[in-house]
Design an enzyme around this catalytic site. Structure first.
Site, PDB file in Angstrom:
ATOM      1  N   ASP A  92      33.148  18.725  38.296  1.00 17.69           N
ATOM      2  CA  ASP A  92      33.847  20.045  37.920  1.00 17.69           C
ATOM      3  C   ASP A  92      34.426  20.009  36.507  1.00 17.69           C
ATOM      4  O   ASP A  92      35.527  19.617  36.596  1.00 17.69           O
ATOM      5  CB  ASP A  92      34.591  20.538  39.165  1.00 17.69           C
ATOM      6  CG  ASP A  92      35.238  21.866  38.884  1.00 17.69           C
ATOM      7  OD1 ASP A  92      35.037  22.328  37.596  1.00 17.69           O
ATOM      8  OD2 ASP A  92      35.570  22.662  39.712  1.00 17.69           O
ATOM      9  N   TYR A 150      41.107  21.894  42.136  1.00 16.50           N
ATOM     10  CA  TYR A 150      40.984  23.306  42.432  1.00 16.50           C
ATOM     11  C   TYR A 150      39.365  23.249  41.860  1.00 16.50           C
ATOM     12  O   TYR A 150      39.253  23.017  40.765  1.00 16.50           O
ATOM     13  CB  TYR A 150      42.016  24.207  41.543  1.00 16.50           C
ATOM     14  CG  TYR A 150      41.607  25.729  41.625  1.00 16.50           C
ATOM     15  CD1 TYR A 150      41.606  26.395  42.919  1.00 16.50           C
ATOM     16  CD2 TYR A 150      40.849  26.517  40.599  1.00 16.50           C
ATOM     17  CE1 TYR A 150      41.251  27.638  43.097  1.00 16.50           C
ATOM     18  CE2 TYR A 150      40.804  27.621  40.930  1.00 16.50           C
ATOM     19  CZ  TYR A 150      40.929  28.541  42.111  1.00 16.50           C
ATOM     20  OH  TYR A 150      40.482  29.817  41.954  1.00 16.50           O
ATOM     21  N   LYS A 208      34.553  28.477  31.511  1.00  9.46           N
ATOM     22  CA  LYS A 208      35.511  28.665  30.351  1.00  9.46           C
ATOM     23  C   LYS A 208      35.037  28.650  28.919  1.00  9.46           C
ATOM     24  O   LYS A 208      34.468  29.380  28.424  1.00  9.46           O
ATOM     25  CB  LYS A 208      36.652  27.693  30.779  1.00  9.46           C
ATOM     26  CG  LYS A 208      37.237  27.934  31.957  1.00  9.46           C
ATOM     27  CD  LYS A 208      38.526  27.065  32.342  1.00  9.46           C
ATOM     28  CE  LYS A 208      39.271  27.240  33.671  1.00  9.46           C
ATOM     29  NZ  LYS A 208      40.202  28.140  33.880  1.00  9.46           N
TER      30      LYS A 208
HETATM   31  N1  PMP Z   1      37.194  24.660  38.575  1.00 10.21           N
HETATM   32  C1  PMP Z   1      38.087  24.176  37.960  1.00 10.21           C
HETATM   33  C2  PMP Z   1      38.329  22.823  37.688  1.00 10.21           C
HETATM   34  C3  PMP Z   1      38.841  25.145  37.360  1.00 10.21           C
HETATM   35  O1  PMP Z   1      39.895  24.921  36.743  1.00 10.21           O
HETATM   36  C4  PMP Z   1      38.619  26.727  37.684  1.00 10.21           C
HETATM   37  C5  PMP Z   1      39.679  27.830  37.364  1.00 10.21           C
HETATM   38  N2  PMP Z   1      40.681  27.494  36.529  1.00 10.21           N
HETATM   39  C6  PMP Z   1      37.573  26.727  38.558  1.00 10.21           C
HETATM   40  C7  PMP Z   1      36.529  25.833  39.020  1.00 10.21           C
HETATM   41  C8  PMP Z   1      37.038  28.345  38.870  1.00 10.21           C
HETATM   42  O2  PMP Z   1      36.845  29.006  37.724  1.00 10.21           O
HETATM   43  P1  PMP Z   1      36.884  30.650  37.584  1.00 10.21           P
HETATM   44  O3  PMP Z   1      38.232  30.831  37.779  1.00 10.21           O
HETATM   45  O4  PMP Z   1      36.199  30.962  36.491  1.00 10.21           O
HETATM   46  O5  PMP Z   1      36.078  31.127  38.754  1.00 10.21           O
END
Ligand code: PMP
Length: 433
Positions: free
Chosen positions: A239, A144, A267
């Site tokens: 990521d 994701y 985060k």
């Molecule tokens: N990349 C990863 C690996 C994530 O876990 C997340 C959200 N859990 C995101 C991108 C997207 O981040 P956000 O919810 O702050 O848009």
């Protein structure tokens, strides 16, 4: 357990918010029942609208590595707020946060702050396309990367939870620019990059997957990605929205000693406020406006309050011994739960990296989305509710990571392990699903 006030709030919420929540996994769809509405948090604990207290093992899905309302973060936010909440003009604190990020992640020479992980990924991929002059992106099943159009293909997190493989509203032509391969399958990456490498702008990967539940790949997979992308002239994008400053101060890339071209963060760097960031090699990042032609902007990017919370969090994490302490907490929790599962005769697979862990209700091993999805999600749902009854708040989905924080004490870990043991004994001895 009395959940009346939460129930009433959920009813009200559904009248004005689609599904009653502002992000899908919060709705408890995959575990059934109504979500608890949180009234406040402190340290390792949260309290719901009915006054029930829970040991929180979600920690806002990762940002709260110091726990809820950590005094250093609250004080930093208070001070920043008193000086004005946003200027839409540069401030020294943004520079300091960028310096801390660049110092922590050697692959990041320049960094741009944004407001979420989604925005970081979306912008990093635009930049990768501009830099390489190519259009296609390779991602992995169960990964994701936020909800930007091109990334809503065979995704994890809420999409795994809801069983929605692709989202309506994503133009087919856009989705076709994303190629999806099995996580950990280096042979598939090799095949794709050797036959279509000149079309591929970037390979994006969670260096430890967190959104199909936790999956830790062999380090050769990540090394292989580095070599193969280099050979095909594609960029490697890590990521690290979850793993950055969680597995190690310098992210998974420092832990595994792999240098991606671009890195996405979120985060933890916002300390519980909305922040994302993307960064990497200077020659790539210099293509961003106003230094270069690739456009990306944000009214609230780098705003003083979010930056203050991020700075306070990173400063706390930069103290010696912190990551050893986090590792120890993760180890105690994982070993305790795994032992309890063995004693209860539950066929489970427990995956862990640092303070991220997932108990999969399948014999395992869980190495990718194919093996993760074999999990008995009904059993997970029953486990989730038994744990909630016992005062432990777990991720309301089998396909999400459990997050621990520095605020989780030894006695909190004992509570977690004991509650898990009791729940697993009930679940596995009665044959209940
Ligand atoms: N990349 C990863 C690996 C994530 O876990 C997340 C959200 N859990 C995101 C991108 C997207 O981040 P956000 O919810 O702050 O848009």
């Amino acid at each position: 357990m009395n959940l009346e006030n939460s129930g009433r709030l959920f009813e009200r919420a559904q009248r004005v918010i689609p599904g009653g929540v502002n992000s899908p996994v919060r709705a408890f769809r995959s575990v059934g029942g109504d979500p608890i509405f949180v009234a406040r948090g402190a340290g390792s604990r949260i309290w719901d609208a009915d006054g029930n207290e829970f040991l929180d093992c979600v920690c806002s899905w990762g940002p709260l590595i110091l726990g809820h309302a950590a005094p250093v973060v609250v004080e930093a936010i208070r001070q920043a707020a008193e000086g004005g909440t946003s200027f839409g003009a540069p401030t020294s604190a943004e520079v300091e946060l960028a310096e801390m990020i660049c110092a922590a992640l050697p692959s990041v020479e320049l960094v741009r702050l944004v407001n979420s992980g989604t925005e970081a990924v979306m912008s990093a991929l635009r930049l990768a396309r501009a830099f390489t002059g190519r259009e296609k992106i390779v991602k992995f099943e169960g990964g994701y990367h936020g909800h930007a159009d091109g990334m809503l293909v065979k995704g994890g997190s809420g999409m795994a939870t809801l069983g929605v493989p692709d989202s309506p509203g994503v133009p087919a032509g856009y989705a076709a620019l994303t190629l999806t391969l099995p996580y950990g399958d280096l042979a598939a990456v090799k095949e794709t990059l050797s036959t279509r490498g000149e079309e591929i702008a970037a390979v994006i990967v969670e260096p430890v997957a967190g959104n199909m539940g936790v999956v830790v790949p062999p380090v050769q997979f990540l090394r292989g990605l580095r070599e193969l992308t280099q050979a095909s002239g594609s960029l490697l994008v890590f990521d690290e929205v979850i793993t950055g400053f969680r597995l190690h101060y310098g992210g998974a890339q420092s832990l595994y000693k792999i240098t991606p071209d671009l890195t996405c963060l979120g985060k933890i760097i916002g300390g519980g406020l909305p922040v994302g960031a993307y960064g990497g090699r200077a020659e790539i990042m210099q293509m961003l406006a106003p230094a270069g032609p690739v456009y990306q902007a944000g009214t609230l990017s780098g705003n003083p309050i979010a930056v203050a919370a991020g700075l306070a969090t990173l400063k706390a994490l930069s103290r010696p011994g912190i990551y050893e302490e986090l590792e120890e907490k993760g180890r105690i929790a994982a070993e305790g739960i795994a032992a309890a599962a063995r004693q209860a005769g539950c066929p489970v697979a427990l995956n862990r990296a640092g303070t991220l862990l997932t108990l999969f209700f399948t014999e395992g091993p869980v190495r990718d989305w194919e093996s993760a999805r074999k999990s008995d999600t009904k059993k997970y749902a029953a486990f989730f509710w038994k744990m909630l009854e016992a005062g432990v708040y777990l991720p309301p989905s089998q396909f999400e990571a459990l997050f621990l924080s520095l605020a989780h004490s030894q006695s909190d870990l004992d509570i977690l392990v004991k509650a898990a043991g009791r729940a697993l004994r009930q679940l596995c001895s009665s044959g209940q699903t």
